[in-house]
Design a protein around this motif. Structure first.
Motif, PDB file in Angstrom:
ATOM      1  N   MET A 204       1.491  -8.153  -3.069  1.00  0.00           N
ATOM      2  CA  MET A 204       2.809  -8.675  -3.334  1.00  0.00           C
ATOM      3  C   MET A 204       3.883  -7.689  -4.071  1.00  0.00           C
ATOM      4  O   MET A 204       4.938  -7.521  -4.101  1.00  0.00           O
ATOM      5  CB  MET A 204       2.877  -9.989  -3.967  1.00  0.00           C
ATOM      6  N   LEU A 205       3.212  -6.825  -4.873  1.00  0.00           N
ATOM      7  CA  LEU A 205       3.590  -5.713  -5.724  1.00  0.00           C
ATOM      8  C   LEU A 205       4.310  -4.452  -4.795  1.00  0.00           C
ATOM      9  O   LEU A 205       5.361  -4.316  -5.045  1.00  0.00           O
ATOM     10  CB  LEU A 205       2.662  -5.039  -6.752  1.00  0.00           C
ATOM     11  N   TYR A 206       3.404  -4.372  -3.725  1.00  0.00           N
ATOM     12  CA  TYR A 206       3.973  -3.375  -2.731  1.00  0.00           C
ATOM     13  C   TYR A 206       5.146  -3.854  -2.013  1.00  0.00           C
ATOM     14  O   TYR A 206       6.085  -3.122  -1.543  1.00  0.00           O
ATOM     15  CB  TYR A 206       2.818  -3.289  -1.997  1.00  0.00           C
ATOM     16  N   VAL A 207       5.195  -5.124  -1.998  1.00  0.00           N
ATOM     17  CA  VAL A 207       6.435  -5.896  -1.366  1.00  0.00           C
ATOM     18  C   VAL A 207       7.577  -5.362  -2.105  1.00  0.00           C
ATOM     19  O   VAL A 207       8.719  -5.133  -1.571  1.00  0.00           O
ATOM     20  CB  VAL A 207       6.361  -7.259  -1.006  1.00  0.00           C
ATOM     21  N   GLN A 208       7.554  -5.634  -3.446  1.00  0.00           N
ATOM     22  CA  GLN A 208       8.591  -5.486  -4.414  1.00  0.00           C
ATOM     23  C   GLN A 208       9.146  -4.077  -4.304  1.00  0.00           C
ATOM     24  O   GLN A 208      10.273  -3.958  -4.449  1.00  0.00           O
ATOM     25  CB  GLN A 208       8.213  -5.920  -5.760  1.00  0.00           C
ATOM     26  N   ILE A 209       8.323  -3.241  -4.031  1.00  0.00           N
ATOM     27  CA  ILE A 209       8.602  -1.724  -4.000  1.00  0.00           C
ATOM     28  C   ILE A 209       8.816  -1.172  -2.352  1.00  0.00           C
ATOM     29  O   ILE A 209       9.034  -0.228  -2.276  1.00  0.00           O
ATOM     30  CB  ILE A 209       7.792  -0.857  -4.697  1.00  0.00           C
ATOM     31  N   ASN A 210       8.984  -2.061  -1.335  1.00  0.00           N
ATOM     32  CA  ASN A 210       9.174  -1.877  -0.290  1.00  0.00           C
ATOM     33  C   ASN A 210       8.164  -1.055   0.513  1.00  0.00           C
ATOM     34  O   ASN A 210       8.790  -0.232   1.353  1.00  0.00           O
ATOM     35  CB  ASN A 210      10.614  -1.315  -0.071  1.00  0.00           C
ATOM     36  N   ALA A 215       1.465  -3.184   1.658  1.00  0.00           N
ATOM     37  CA  ALA A 215       1.310  -4.431   1.117  1.00  0.00           C
ATOM     38  C   ALA A 215       0.477  -5.230   2.440  1.00  0.00           C
ATOM     39  O   ALA A 215      -0.418  -6.215   2.065  1.00  0.00           O
ATOM     40  CB  ALA A 215       2.659  -5.228   1.411  1.00  0.00           C
ATOM     41  N   VAL A 216       0.638  -5.125   3.398  1.00  0.00           N
ATOM     42  CA  VAL A 216      -0.263  -5.787   4.922  1.00  0.00           C
ATOM     43  C   VAL A 216      -1.696  -5.368   4.393  1.00  0.00           C
ATOM     44  O   VAL A 216      -2.563  -6.297   4.650  1.00  0.00           O
ATOM     45  CB  VAL A 216       0.293  -5.213   6.228  1.00  0.00           C
ATOM     46  N   VAL A 217      -2.068  -3.819   4.143  1.00  0.00           N
ATOM     47  CA  VAL A 217      -3.256  -3.832   3.948  1.00  0.00           C
ATOM     48  C   VAL A 217      -4.143  -4.477   2.738  1.00  0.00           C
ATOM     49  O   VAL A 217      -5.132  -5.096   2.942  1.00  0.00           O
ATOM     50  CB  VAL A 217      -3.528  -2.203   3.682  1.00  0.00           C
ATOM     51  N   ASN A 218      -3.496  -4.595   1.764  1.00  0.00           N
ATOM     52  CA  ASN A 218      -3.905  -5.336   0.610  1.00  0.00           C
ATOM     53  C   ASN A 218      -3.943  -6.924   0.819  1.00  0.00           C
ATOM     54  O   ASN A 218      -5.067  -7.573   0.472  1.00  0.00           O
ATOM     55  CB  ASN A 218      -3.115  -5.080  -0.860  1.00  0.00           C
ATOM     56  N   LEU A 219      -3.156  -7.443   1.450  1.00  0.00           N
ATOM     57  CA  LEU A 219      -3.058  -8.953   1.768  1.00  0.00           C
ATOM     58  C   LEU A 219      -4.280  -9.214   2.862  1.00  0.00           C
ATOM     59  O   LEU A 219      -4.890 -10.115   2.795  1.00  0.00           O
ATOM     60  CB  LEU A 219      -1.774  -9.334   2.360  1.00  0.00           C
ATOM     61  N   GLU A 220      -4.261  -8.218   3.821  1.00  0.00           N
ATOM     62  CA  GLU A 220      -5.382  -8.492   4.609  1.00  0.00           C
ATOM     63  C   GLU A 220      -6.771  -8.345   4.206  1.00  0.00           C
ATOM     64  O   GLU A 220      -7.677  -9.204   4.571  1.00  0.00           O
ATOM     65  CB  GLU A 220      -5.294  -7.652   5.929  1.00  0.00           C
ATOM     66  N   HIS A 221      -6.815  -7.530   3.069  1.00  0.00           N
ATOM     67  CA  HIS A 221      -7.898  -7.268   2.570  1.00  0.00           C
ATOM     68  C   HIS A 221      -8.444  -8.654   1.719  1.00  0.00           C
ATOM     69  O   HIS A 221      -9.506  -8.938   1.590  1.00  0.00           O
ATOM     70  CB  HIS A 221      -7.987  -6.025   1.540  1.00  0.00           C
TER      71      HIS A 221
END
Length: 523
Positions: A204-210, A215-221
């Motif tokens: 979600m933090l990677y979403v904030q900084i676009n 973001a996908v990699v971390n959420l899927e992990h």
């Protein structure tokens, strides 16, 4: 054997309680002061020793009463007893800790901070007290000082997980996303941490900084570690929406629904996705499901109303909006949409009433002024319409629709043509590919007599809007004034084919046919 009177018994009990307290420490909510042993300071005089012992006895008598009141949640009385105890023993970190904690529970942050700082003056390495101080700073909105406290804790204990998590949360609130990411990456290196939670937060933090791919990699992990992690599935759906990958986004929301079929948010997002794909029937099904699960989600009513308006189901839109009146708190938006619906039904008086109700609640809402202006223009009240568009631009100079509408009205009336061109040009800087705006600009140039620029813009406009009869009419007029008779007739005929009810265009063609009976003009 000498007898012991009641006064001696009370004194012994208090002394034993004090000894027990000294040996065992004290608690502050969930945060525990470190175990410590307090020794009496040696005194040279026996009288001073007795006085010192008497003060301590008095202090802990009040302290024990404070504990009793604290347990009963009688904070005012507890604070008074702790304060009296502190007056008798000003060097007791235990009393200061209890007093500081009671002040915190009472919401008196300044006094709580003062007492906890006193504890730290006695015990500078007390991690738990520092942590409580950090919570108080954060609760009172003092995020910079809260961050400093947790940074100090981490210097003392680099692997203090809770402090690392709290510090990351504060960095997020301060919009220091890169620092928060660094902290979460440090947490990943520690044993016995909730890895799926950390990967979710990183995503979600990677979403904030676009940085959507990360973001996908971390959420899927996070999901691989915990396949039933609902928030991660929903987050993944949102990221794929941002990446404009509707199939993957929809799949993520469907998995979220499998995890928790009663999750209204997933159905709501699916509904919005279907709207973007112009699949209004499927969207409506999702929003109806949202209402079944949670009829209090006000945005659902707005979305359903928008779908009905798109489908020209005006009565259905009005019905759902009135049904929501007792639920929706955002009444200004509700009245605005009701005004729009009644306007589309040509019930102008009802529409005007709702627009004015909306303005009473939101007197600076540029959209309400815009729609009220459009209503007055429909009612053939141009001066009132222009006033509303001017008001719209006062509150929002970048309202492109208002710029275009006002500019076009000036052009139609043949007044303030330079201002009209400037207004429409401003609209086009905001929406450069808007065919209606391009047509307005061409028409303003035509009215000014600048035929070359008029033709440039009108020829562009028909490429954007190939089925708009008004643009072909305008282009025909420009060709006619330019002396291109055949092209003018061709454009007017196209305009009439698209809308046979255009009497003005038909009159032009009829007049030409009268003057040239053998021509092949179709009307």
């Amino acid at each position: 054997m000498s007898c012991i009177n009641r006064k001696h018994v009370l004194w012994i009990v208090l002394m034993l309680s004090s000894l027990s307290f000294f040996c065992n420490g004290c608690t502050a909510g969930k945060l525990y002061a470190r175990k410590r042993i307090i020794a009496d300071t040696p005194h040279s005089s026996p009288i001073k020793k007795y006085r010192s012992r008497d003060l301590i006895t008095r202090a802990y008598a009040h302290y024990l009463r404070g504990l009793l009141y604290d347990k009963q949640n009688k904070l005012e009385l507890a604070i008074e007893e702790y304060r009296r105890a502190s007056n008798y023993d000003r060097r007791s970190s235990a009393i200061a800790l209890k007093l500081g904690t009671a002040y915190f529970k009472k919401g008196n942050f300044d006094k709580s901070i003062r007492e906890l700082k006193k504890v730290l003056s006695f015990e500078p390495d007390n991690i738990e007290v520092r942590a409580l101080l950090g919570i108080i700073y954060a609760t009172s909105g003092n995020l910079p000082d809260a961050a400093l406290i947790y940074e100090e804790i981490i210097e003392i204990e680099p692997e203090n997980k809770q402090s690392l998590l709290n510090l990351a949360d504060i960095y997020v609130l301060e919009n220091k996303n890169e620092k928060a990411i660094f902290i979460y990456e440090q947490l990943l290196k520690l044993p016995d941490v909730n890895l799926s939670y950390i990967y979710f937060n990183l995503g979600m933090l990677y979403v904030q900084i676009n940085r959507l791919n990360e973001a996908v990699v971390n959420l899927e992990h996070a999901i691989r570690l915990d396949p039933n992690y609902l928030e991660a599935q929903l987050g993944l759906g949102l990221v794929y929406e941002l990446k404009n990958e509707p199939d993957k986004s929809g799949a993520a929301y469907e998995r979220a629904i499998q995890i928790k079929p009663s999750n209204a948010f997933a159905y709501f997002r699916l509904g919005q996705m279907y709207i973007q794909q112009n699949s209004y029937k499927q969207a409506l099904e999702q929003f109806q499901k949202v209402l079944e699960l949670n009829p209090q989600i006000s945005d659902t009513y707005f979305e359903i109303a928008h779908i009905h308006l798109k489908n020209n189901e005006i009565d259905a839109a009005i019905e759902i909006l009135h049904k929501a009146e007792s639920i929706i708190e955002e009444k200004s938006r509700l009245f605005l949409l009701l005004g729009l619906a009644y306007s589309l039904r040509s019930d102008f008086e009802e529409a005007e009433g709702y627009y004015k109700k909306s303005l009473e609640l939101a007197p600076k809402d540029d959209l309400v002024y815009f729609y009220l202006g459009a209503l007055y223009e429909k009612k053939k009240m141009p001066e009132l319409a222009k006033k509303q568009f001017i008001k719209t631009l006062e509150f929002n100079p970048n309202n492109a629709d208002a710029c275009n509408y006002l500019g076009y009205m000036y052009a139609e009336e043949g007044i303030r043509l330079d201002e009209a061109i400037n207004l429409i040009s401003r609209a086009l800087t905001i929406e450069p590919d808007n065919g209606a705006y391009v047509d307005s600009l061409g028409w303003a140039y035509f009215k000014k007599g600048d035929l070359d620029n008029a033709l440039i813009q009108l020829e562009r406009a028909v490429k954007f809007l190939t089925t708009d009869p008004i643009i072909y009419d305008h282009l025909g007029d420009a060709y006619w004034e330019k002396g291109k008779r055949d092209k003018a007739i061709e454009q007017w005929q196209k305009s009439l084919e698209l809308d046979p009810a255009q009497n003005g265009v038909r009159e032009k063609l009829d007049k030409l046919k009268e003057n040239d009976p053998v021509s092949n003009i179709k009307n």
